[in-house]
Scaffold this active site. Structure first.
Site, short mmCIF file in Angstrom:
data_model
loop_
_atom_site.label_atom_id
_atom_site.label_comp_id
_atom_site.label_asym_id
_atom_site.label_seq_id
_atom_site.Cartn_x
_atom_site.Cartn_y
_atom_site.Cartn_z
N ASP A 63 0.86 -1.18 0.00
CA ASP A 63 0.00 0.00 0.00
C ASP A 63 0.90 1.23 0.00
O ASP A 63 2.11 1.14 0.24
CB ASP A 63 -0.91 -0.05 1.23
CG ASP A 63 -1.82 1.15 1.33
OD1 ASP A 63 -2.34 1.58 0.29
OD2 ASP A 63 -2.00 1.65 2.45
N THR A 103 -0.27 4.83 1.33
CA THR A 103 -0.50 5.68 2.49
C THR A 103 -0.34 4.88 3.77
O THR A 103 -1.00 3.87 3.98
CB THR A 103 -1.91 6.29 2.43
OG1 THR A 103 -2.05 6.99 1.19
CG2 THR A 103 -2.13 7.23 3.59
N GLY A 147 -5.20 3.48 -3.49
CA GLY A 147 -6.46 4.09 -3.89
C GLY A 147 -6.31 5.53 -4.33
O GLY A 147 -7.31 6.17 -4.69
N LEU A 162 4.67 0.09 -15.30
CA LEU A 162 3.28 0.14 -15.76
C LEU A 162 2.42 0.78 -14.68
O LEU A 162 2.43 0.34 -13.53
CB LEU A 162 2.76 -1.26 -16.07
CG LEU A 162 1.29 -1.37 -16.46
CD1 LEU A 162 1.01 -0.62 -17.76
CD2 LEU A 162 0.87 -2.84 -16.59
N ILE A 182 -1.55 1.68 -13.93
CA ILE A 182 -2.88 1.30 -14.40
C ILE A 182 -3.92 1.81 -13.41
O ILE A 182 -3.71 1.74 -12.19
CB ILE A 182 -2.96 -0.23 -14.59
CG1 ILE A 182 -4.31 -0.66 -15.14
CG2 ILE A 182 -2.65 -0.96 -13.29
CD1 ILE A 182 -4.34 -2.12 -15.56
N ARG A 214 -6.20 3.99 -7.85
CA ARG A 214 -7.64 3.98 -7.64
C ARG A 214 -8.17 2.55 -7.45
O ARG A 214 -9.25 2.21 -7.89
CB ARG A 214 -8.35 4.63 -8.84
CG ARG A 214 -8.03 6.09 -9.06
CD ARG A 214 -8.59 6.96 -7.95
NE ARG A 214 -8.57 8.37 -8.29
CZ ARG A 214 -8.85 9.34 -7.43
NH1 ARG A 214 -9.13 9.03 -6.17
NH2 ARG A 214 -8.82 10.59 -7.79
N LYS A 258 -7.28 -5.18 -4.84
CA LYS A 258 -5.95 -5.48 -4.31
C LYS A 258 -5.79 -6.98 -4.08
O LYS A 258 -4.77 -7.56 -4.46
CB LYS A 258 -5.73 -4.72 -3.00
CG LYS A 258 -5.58 -3.21 -3.15
CD LYS A 258 -5.33 -2.56 -1.79
CE LYS A 258 -5.15 -1.06 -1.92
NZ LYS A 258 -4.85 -0.40 -0.62
N ASN A 270 -8.37 -1.45 4.76
CA ASN A 270 -8.54 -1.72 3.33
C ASN A 270 -7.45 -2.62 2.77
O ASN A 270 -7.52 -3.04 1.62
CB ASN A 270 -8.57 -0.40 2.55
CG ASN A 270 -7.30 0.41 2.74
OD1 ASN A 270 -6.64 0.31 3.78
ND2 ASN A 270 -6.95 1.21 1.77
N ASP A 271 -6.45 -2.92 3.57
CA ASP A 271 -5.36 -3.82 3.12
C ASP A 271 -5.52 -5.23 3.66
O ASP A 271 -4.69 -6.10 3.34
CB ASP A 271 -4.00 -3.26 3.56
CG ASP A 271 -3.75 -1.86 3.05
OD1 ASP A 271 -4.03 -1.62 1.86
OD2 ASP A 271 -3.28 -1.00 3.82
#
Length: 1205
Positions: A374, A376, A740, A810, A812, A843, A849, A872-873
């Site tokens: 991640d 942040t 994100g 890359l 994306i 995003r 993820k 969120n991880d």
């Protein structure tokens, strides 16, 4: 009614908890049942039972039981100690005291936690720990608010607000449980901490919906509230806290999978040996003519061979290493101890050390190929500082806070500067006009101000101050709510209304304000103005406890401009505005942030106008879409210019790596609000589909917003992040960033942390349709392939020119990621990503993820690691082979779901490159050594069968045979597995390439198993036939013949351990000496005192006689030298000065000191490391990867953007 309630409540589980596995009476049977789930234990149990069959009996029945009994006993003792520790913790928790209402005494009495039941009324005071999941019915706070701290549950120390069940008639008065007569129905127990559904029906049939804000969770602590009363709805193991307590995580490691394969091969070899012996014995019986000893002539050769097959299974049983699994568990505990006590992984500021939550995958740390992280809070501090803002389309750069942004990204965060915001001079000047009775006329247009712009600025900072869930407190007041007494000037209110931006007469070009009652002083001399009673609390005394660092940064930024949030209650806010004093703001609703809407809103009644106003903040992509475009011609141009300028500022902030949030406002008509309120109340009271209805209600409200402005917040990189990522890439680990944030922000962070270097070429994939996505992937893949082919073409001199070549990165976005995760595009995406040095997914949602990690892990068959710090991880961390949580600013959800937990990203460097390398090397060597020593000793018994008619006889007593692998040679590999260092820590840290080199060397290849088997075969041949040739023409008995064989085998196996070791400490030497001494002491004592201990043989005096003869020592010496000479030869010829044993560095002081320096026989296993250590430490292996200044990095990156919309 009371008896009926009691009867109903008895049907629910009690509040006593039990985390132990066993009970005192059932420990032995349950523990044995658990242990016999392991196939190896069942195998040895089968051998024990087989040895009780007379026709295949090989040893005494009791002797065969010893290995199994020892292993089962050791594991049982370990399990018992662990379970006893759990029992003591359970007993302590269950004995805690709480006040429960007693119906007979009509008073609250002290009661143990274990005696609390569902339906009990519980009274709690400030700082009490909540004993069960309790529905909040009463709070001493007149607003029905209760504050809790959830640190025991999720690690978050900020206060959270809970609300009494609405519409209760007794709130505000003393609660009496006797008068409570309602029926409560709620959902079944579950582990979702953020959801609670139910309803409460009173005696009149009126139903009230229940939700998460009404529930007090077990293990949380009451804060800042004098008294609360609630009713228990979930108790004991049905509480959400207990249902989330899954204990240590257990995963199947790479080594365990490989070991299972090797064990199967050992079984195959065992069967081959036993079949050979069975066939040999059958042929021997068949061809036997002259019987020189008694043979059962009636036995059929085939049947005799069948019996011998099972006899040999018993004799050669040690080929299957029963103690290996136990040894691996012990070694991993030792490895975890040293990892947790490594001072380099200790965070002094947080007083935090690394946590090893998964006990059986330490070796996987040395096999990582892909790292998903991640941004942040993982790469950055997650301690936000307000840097820039744009209001009314005008940017305020806040140079003191924001310059230079890139340099701030690279600096470690300084705690005392966290909330310090230096106001922008121009914006501060405009804010000061609120306090000025007359605005002076100047010739400079920059000093003019329109009423529309001023209302934008006022609303913007009001939104910053109130659009949050921040709890206000002070050092001397746990909960701070300032009382107010407000008197407004009617003229002030009228002019504020006429000055609002709802007026169509406003224009974007500023109108000079000469004098207006809007800016007249509020504290009038006649006492008609605003009076504020704010107590003795000053602005600097206020403390803000926010659920996220973003909220705290924005509230502190508002305070820097004197828009101060002074207090909060359940239905009101107290806010200071410059020139207006303290305003009591009626808080109607809070629409919290969620990942679907990506925004939050507050609905208030404006304290001056009385209008219902919605303030919204959220992601720029969402707010810009929801912002309205007025149809009126005179305002259309104004709003379009504001929108365009704000978008330009957003893009600029993202390129600088700032986190952006947009703010907007909407004024509701009373009819519109009443219509929405009905829908909202229906959603809040709904039992079914409550979340969906609330989402729909919020989305209906958050439309046609008026854009106020945007903010840019800097989130600095953690210290040593660039160095860590560079080291991991040099170690051959591919690093992917899954975030994100916006694409521009993620790219800027990638540049700052050296994931994106100046010579790298950036590929961007932003698509909105599946067809465009498929075409873009093919185009990018072809472009990368052509570029790589061109860069590797031979030059005129015949060499490949790679000096100027760069790698591909890359980037994306989330929409395109949805397309590439579809089954038909997965292969194309993986083909492209494999050709890139790194991938940046922007995003991305939590689900995306985890899907990315699963895709790479399953389709590429690589070892993956995921690291993150927030809720969120969690899905990503759980999906990876190794999950690491960072104990940061977003609570402990990631830590609770992880295998390992660290406090800083930089700790990943030593955890993988040093401890991961060591653990993998140690355990791999140890498992091969176990297989080697068992194979070597079993072969000695097998060779003897050629000289005893394959009868299953052995040339040693059964006690030595059993104890040889179980006792005499079992401890040295344990010490090796815990303490061995194939490379010093400073070498592994300074030369990350050794991490990748170790993965590709023979140590980790399947062929090493067969090389180990062949080595064991060779040494067993030497160990058997050297004594055989030396004693061939003598009258030596079978036990006397086995004496030098056993002694030589023991010394060969122990010396083999010395040659395998890269580090020799006093512990190693002590263990080796004790192992050899225990063997010789045992056999001498056995020979001197035991007559009938090993029937039918008599070992009395055999060993004492053999060890008194010089020939015994000569045979042992020749055997040992001949067996180990091929292994020692490479050590004499290899030139690898960096493999010399040396003392560990100071930061590994917990490892025992090295005894002496000696070259290693195992050095040949790492051909990629055959270079001078001095050269390695003086210069990098790859000079072109040296770090560069990042000041001009963004300008020197070559972008290859492919955007299809």
């Amino acid at each position: 009614a009371e008896s009926k309630t009691t009867t109903i409540c008895k049907g629910y589980k009690g509040n006593a908890i039990r985390t132990t596995k066993y009970r005192l009476l059932t420990f032995i049977p349950m523990n044995l049942f658990q242990q016999f789930h392991r196939a190896a234990n069942l195998y040895f149990l089968f051998l024990v039972l087989l040895n009780w069959v007379p026709v295949v009996e090989a040893f005494q029945k009791e002797i065969t039981m010893i290995p199994l009994v020892v292993v089962l006993t050791v594991i049982a003792i370990k399990d018992a100690l662990e379970d006893y520790r759990r029992y003591l913790l359970d007993k302590k928790v269950n004995s805690n005291v709480v006040h429960v209402f007693c119906g007979e005494q009509r008073a609250y009495t002290e009661c143990s936690w274990k005696d609390v039941r569902v339906g009990d009324f519980v009274r709690l005071s400030c700082n009490d720990i909540i004993p069960a999941d309790i529905l909040l019915l009463y709070s001493s706070d007149p607003r029905g608010v209760c504050y809790i701290e959830t640190a025991n549950l999720d690690g978050e120390t900020n206060l959270k607000q809970r609300q009494v069940v609405p519409d209760l008639p007794f709130q505000g008065t003393e609660f009496t449980p006797e008068t409570f007569n309602s029926r409560i129905e709620c959902e079944n127990p579950n582990d979702d901490l953020s959801r609670f559904r139910g309803y409460m029906e009173d005696s009149s049939g009126v139903c009230v919906g229940l939700h998460n804000q009404n529930l007090l969770l077990r293990s949380c602590t009451i804060r800042n509230t004098e008294t609360v009363v609630g009713i228990v709805v979930y108790a004991g193991h049905e509480t959400k806290a207990m249902m989330n307590n899954s204990g240590p995580r257990y995963k199947r490691s790479w080594l365990e999978n490989s070991l299972n394969t090797n064990i199967l091969w050992c079984v195959v070899l065992l069967v081959i040996m036993c079949l050979s012996a069975a066939i040999g014995h059958g042929l021997w019986i068949k061809n036997l003519r002259d019987h020189i000893f008694q043979v059962d002539g009636e036995t059929n050769p085939a049947l005799a061979g069948f019996y011998v097959f099972w006899t040999m299974i018993i004799v050669l049983q040690v080929l299957i290493p029963i103690s290996l699994y136990v040894s691996i568990e012990i070694v991993k505990l030792g490895q975890i101890y040293f990892i947790q006590n490594d001072l380099a992984l200790y965070n002094e500021h947080l007083d935090s050390r690394i946590q090893c939550r998964a006990l059986n995958i330490t070796e996987d740390l040395g096999q990582i190929e892909y790292l998903f992280c991640d941004k942040t809070g993982t790469l950055t501090e997650n301690k936000m500082v307000f840097c820039r803002c744009s209001i009314y389309g005008v940017e305020y750069p806040h140079d003191e806070n924001a310059v230079p942004v890139v340099h701030k990204l690279l600096l470690p965060f300084i705690c005392h500067q966290e909330n310090k915001v230096v106001p922008d001079p121009e914006l501060l000047r405009k804010m000061n006009w609120l306090c000025s009775p007359v605005l002076p006329l100047t010739e400079e247009s920059s000093h003019t101000l329109s009423s529309l712009e001023l209302t934008y600025i006022t609303d913007f900072f009001l939104a910053l101050a109130i659009c949050n869930t921040v709890v206000v407190s002070s050092p001397n007041q746990p909960r701070h709510m300032v009382s107010t007494k407000t008197v407004f000037s009617p003229l002030y209110i009228m002019n504020l209304i006429t000055g609002s931006y709802l007026s169509s007469s406003s224009d974007l070009s500023p109108k000079l304000i000469v004098s207006s009652p809007l800016f007249s002083p509020l504290l009038l001399s006649d006492g008609q103005g605003l009076e504020v009673d704010s107590g003795s609390v000053t602005d600097d005394d206020l403390l803000y406890e926010a659920e996220s660092p973003d909220e705290a940064a924005l509230v502190h930024a508002a305070r820097a401009y004197r828009c101060i949030l002074r207090g909060r209650s359940g239905d009101s806010l107290l806010v200071d505005l410059p020139g207006m004093g303290s305003l009591a703001v009626q808080l109607l609703h809070i629409l919290p942030f969620d990942s679907n809407r990506k925004r939050m809103s507050v609905v208030i009644r404006h304290p001056l106008t009385g209008h219902v106003v919605v303030y919204t903040k959220g992601a720029d992509s969402v707010i810009m879409t929801l912002s309205e475009t007025p149809q009126a011609e005179d305002t259309h141009q104004i709003h379009m210019q504001i929108r365009d300028r704000t978008q330009q500022h957003l893009d600029s902030y993202a390129r600088e790596g700032l986190r952006t949030l947009c703010f907007a406002k909407k004024v509701l008509e009373e009819e519109e609000y009443e219509e929405w309120l009905k829908r909202q109340l229906l959603a809040e009271s709904s039992i079914e589909n409550r979340d969906e209805l609330l989402l729909d209600s919020a989305q209906r409200l958050e439309t046609n917003l008026t854009l106020l402005g945007t903010t840019g917040i800097v989130d600095r990189l953690q210290e040593e992040v660039p160095e860590t990522i560079e080291a991991l890439q040099r170690a051959g680990i591919k690093v992917w960033i899954l975030t994100g944030d916006k694409q521009e922000t993620a790219i800027n962070i990638a540049i700052a942390c050296r994931l994106l270097c100046p010579r790298d070429q950036l590929l961007t994939a932003n698509c909105e349709s599946r067809e465009n996505c498929a075409a873009l992937l093919e185009e990018l893949k072809l472009e990368v392939q052509q570029s790589q082919d061109y860069l590797t073409e031979p030059t005129a001199e015949g060499t490949k020119d790679e000096s100027s070549s760069g790698s591909f990165i890359l980037a994306i976005d989330g929409q395109t990621l949805d397309w590439v995760l579809q089954e038909d595009l997965q292969k194309h995406f993986l083909d492209l990503s494999c050709r890139c040095k790194a991938v940046i997914c922007c995003r991305s949602t939590p689900l995306q993820k985890s899907q990315v990690v699963q895709l790479v892990r399953n389709h590429l068959s690589v070892m993956t690691l995921a690291i993150g710090d927030g809720a969120n991880d969690v899905s990503m961390i759980q999906m990876a082979d190794v999950g690491i949580g960072i104990s940061g600013q977003e609570g402990m959800q990631a830590v609770m779901s992880s295998d390992f937990a660290v406090s800083r990203f930089k700790h990943l460097r030593k955890l993988l490159l040093v401890h991961g390398h060591w653990c993998c090397s140690r355990l791999t060597t140890m498992t091969l050594y176990f297989i080697y020593k068992n194979m070597m000793y079993v072969n000695l018994l097998f060779w003897y069968q050629f000289f005893c008619g394959f009868s299953g006889s052995v040339m040693t007593n059964s006690w030595v045979l059993i104890f040889f692998n179980l006792l005499f040679t079992s401890v040295p590999p344990l010490i090796h597995g815990v303490l061995d260092q194939d490379q010093p820590a400073d070498t592994l840290m300074g030369t990350p390439e050794l991490y990748k080199a170790a993965q590709s060397t023979k140590v980790y290849m399947p062929c090493m198993f067969w090389i180990t088997v062949l080595e064991a075969f060779y040494q067993s041949l030497v160990c058997f036939f050297v004594p055989y040739l030396a004693l061939a023409d003598s009258d030596t008995g079978e036990l006397a013949f086995g004496s030098p064989i056993n002694a030589s085998a023991l010394l060969i196996i122990l010396l083999q351990q010395v040659l395998e070791s890269h580090t020799l400490t006093w512990i190693h030497v002590l263990v080796l000496v004790l192992s050899a001494g225990s063997y010789f002491g045992f056999v001498l004592l056995f020979s001197a005192s035991c007559v009938a201990c090993s029937p039918p043989t008599n070992p009395m005096g055999v060993e004492t006689l053999q060890m008194s003869q010089p020939l015994f020592y000569l045979i042992c010496a020749v055997t040992i030298v001949t067996a180990l000479l091929p292994r020692y030869t490479p050590t004499l010829t290899a030139s690898s000065p960096h493999r010399t044993r040396r003392q560990p560095p100071e930061n590994d002081a917990l490892q025992p000191e090295s005894l002496h320096s000696q070259p290693s026989a195992n050095a040949r296993r790492h051909p990629a490391t055959q270079h001078s250590l001095g050269a390695v430490l003086k210069a990098p292996l790859f000079p072109h990867t040296q770090s560069r200044s990042l000041t001009n990095a963004p300008d020197s990156v070559f972008y290859m953007s492919k955007n299809l919309v």
